[in-house]
Design a protein around this motif. Structure first.
Motif, PDB file in Angstrom:
ATOM      1  N   THR A  44      36.081  39.065  43.562  1.00 25.09           N
ATOM      2  CA  THR A  44      35.763  38.680  44.939  1.00 25.09           C
ATOM      3  C   THR A  44      36.850  37.822  45.557  1.00 25.09           C
ATOM      4  O   THR A  44      37.173  37.990  46.735  1.00 25.09           O
ATOM      5  CB  THR A  44      34.423  37.933  45.014  1.00 25.09           C
ATOM      6  N   ALA A  45      37.445  36.916  44.794  1.00 21.80           N
ATOM      7  CA  ALA A  45      38.484  36.047  45.348  1.00 21.80           C
ATOM      8  C   ALA A  45      39.312  35.479  44.211  1.00 21.80           C
ATOM      9  O   ALA A  45      38.954  34.453  43.626  1.00 21.80           O
ATOM     10  CB  ALA A  45      37.867  34.911  46.172  1.00 21.80           C
ATOM     11  N   THR A  46      40.421  36.141  43.898  1.00 24.95           N
ATOM     12  CA  THR A  46      41.270  35.679  42.798  1.00 24.95           C
ATOM     13  C   THR A  46      42.626  36.365  42.885  1.00 24.95           C
ATOM     14  O   THR A  46      42.853  37.215  43.735  1.00 24.95           O
ATOM     15  CB  THR A  46      40.595  35.987  41.443  1.00 24.95           C
ATOM     16  N   ASN A  47      43.542  35.983  42.000  1.00 25.59           N
ATOM     17  CA  ASN A  47      44.865  36.595  41.912  1.00 25.59           C
ATOM     18  C   ASN A  47      44.992  37.297  40.562  1.00 25.59           C
ATOM     19  O   ASN A  47      44.647  36.721  39.530  1.00 25.59           O
ATOM     20  CB  ASN A  47      45.965  35.538  42.051  1.00 25.59           C
ATOM     21  N   CYS A  48      45.485  38.527  40.571  1.00 23.27           N
ATOM     22  CA  CYS A  48      45.512  39.331  39.350  1.00 23.27           C
ATOM     23  C   CYS A  48      46.871  39.986  39.140  1.00 23.27           C
ATOM     24  O   CYS A  48      47.512  40.426  40.100  1.00 23.27           O
ATOM     25  CB  CYS A  48      44.449  40.430  39.410  1.00 23.27           C
ATOM     26  N   LEU A  49      47.269  40.076  37.890  1.00 23.77           N
ATOM     27  CA  LEU A  49      48.461  40.817  37.485  1.00 23.77           C
ATOM     28  C   LEU A  49      48.049  41.800  36.404  1.00 23.77           C
ATOM     29  O   LEU A  49      47.486  41.411  35.383  1.00 23.77           O
ATOM     30  CB  LEU A  49      49.531  39.862  36.949  1.00 23.77           C
ATOM     31  N   LEU A  50      48.314  43.087  36.627  1.00 22.77           N
ATOM     32  CA  LEU A  50      48.030  44.125  35.645  1.00 22.77           C
ATOM     33  C   LEU A  50      49.341  44.810  35.280  1.00 22.77           C
ATOM     34  O   LEU A  50      50.099  45.218  36.163  1.00 22.77           O
ATOM     35  CB  LEU A  50      47.050  45.163  36.194  1.00 22.77           C
TER      36      LEU A  50
END
Length: 296
Positions: A44-50
């Motif tokens: 919903t509200a975050t920072n992601c690295l894949l």
């Protein structure tokens, strides 16, 4: 738009690398019981690295540095019919949807406690379904065998694509992106080897980078509401045809060198209907703007 979003993506990577300690939250161990990972992520509200990990050989490893007073992570997985179905949900407490999370995302002061890193391996095939509300995401598919990709952005800024010269080891069936209010930049699309690209835009912005020569046939189906779609085209060597369904309230700009062979149908000088690397666009635009151009 591309420059601004790329800068945002670089800032995200720098911020993640600057985090002193990421905790390992979840791991799917290597097993011969499955060869495909069907991964669902909702944040919903975050920072992601894949991205692919050269060190970690497990099919899926998830690290995080969240504020657990605000984020309620949940993970589940099961193996069925040679596929490992895994699900990561990063909901905020008392959040019933993206609308509620907007106030929390704007008011949050501690941005360092919002990072998640998801590692893939080169030994499995991946089907990805990624849903982001707010924040930033970098989806680096380099080295990963991706059969299907779906990305949806509420108001998040997302960069997805490949590093130069690293092609998808398998042909992708569908590359799907949807931007309600956010922005999505899809880099080096020729490396995805996608048969079908589907783009849906509400009020957001999407850039599809087809700047380099295509080696395989690709069909792009795009619908634009009130947002903006920008498409970078290969300058030569790739046959291209563009079908446009427009309205009096929209704007459509076609790159130089295209000929209108019939109403709202455009082809370039390399066009051949039976070409093995034909790049075909079917674009439906209501109120927004669509621009086909060559890279600077």
């Amino acid at each position: 738009m591309l420059r601004l979003v790329l800068i945002a993506g670089i800032s995200l990577l720098v911020s993640i690398s600057a985090v002193s300690q990421l905790t390992k939250f979840y791991t799917i161990k290597e097993s011969s019981d499955f060869d495909t990972v069907d991964f669902y992520l909702k944040a919903t509200a975050t920072n992601c690295l894949l991205k692919l990990s050269e060190e970690d050989k497990n099919p899926l490893t998830i690290y995080g540095n969240p504020d657990l007073e605000k984020i309620n992570p949940a993970f589940a997985s099961k193996v069925k019919n040679n596929t490992c179905y895994s699900k990561l949900v990063l909901d905020e407490y008392s959040s019933s949807g993206f609308g509620d999370s907007f106030t929390m995302a704007v008011s949050r002061s501690d941005k360092e406690n919002d990072f998640w890193k998801v590692n893939f391996s080169e030994n499995k095939i991946y089907k990805l379904n990624l849903i982001y509300g707010f924040g930033n995401a970098d989806v680096n598919l380099t080295g990963s065998s991706v059969q299907r990709l779906k990305i949806k952005s509420g108001s998040a800024d997302i960069i997805v694509g490949y590093d130069e010269g690293s092609m998808n080891p398998i042909q992708m069936d569908t590359f799907f992106v949807k931007a309600d209010f956010g922005s999505i930049v899809a880099k080096r699309m020729e490396l995805a080897r996608a048969k079908n690209v589907i783009t849906k835009i509400g009020f957001g912005n999407v850039l599809l980078d087809f700047d380099q020569q295509m080696n395989e046939r690709c069909n792009v189906d795009a619908s634009v509401g009130a947002g903006n779609l920008e498409i970078l085209l290969p300058k030569d060597g790739t046959p291209v045809i563009i079908y446009v369904r427009d309205s009096p309230l929209c704007a459509v700009k076609i790159a130089k060198g295209f000929e209108e062979v019939e109403k709202n149908v455009f082809v370039n000088m390399s066009y051949a209907a039976d070409a093995e690397n034909l790049l075909s666009f079917d674009v439906d635009v209501a109120l927004g703007m669509v621009r086909f151009r060559y890279a600077d």
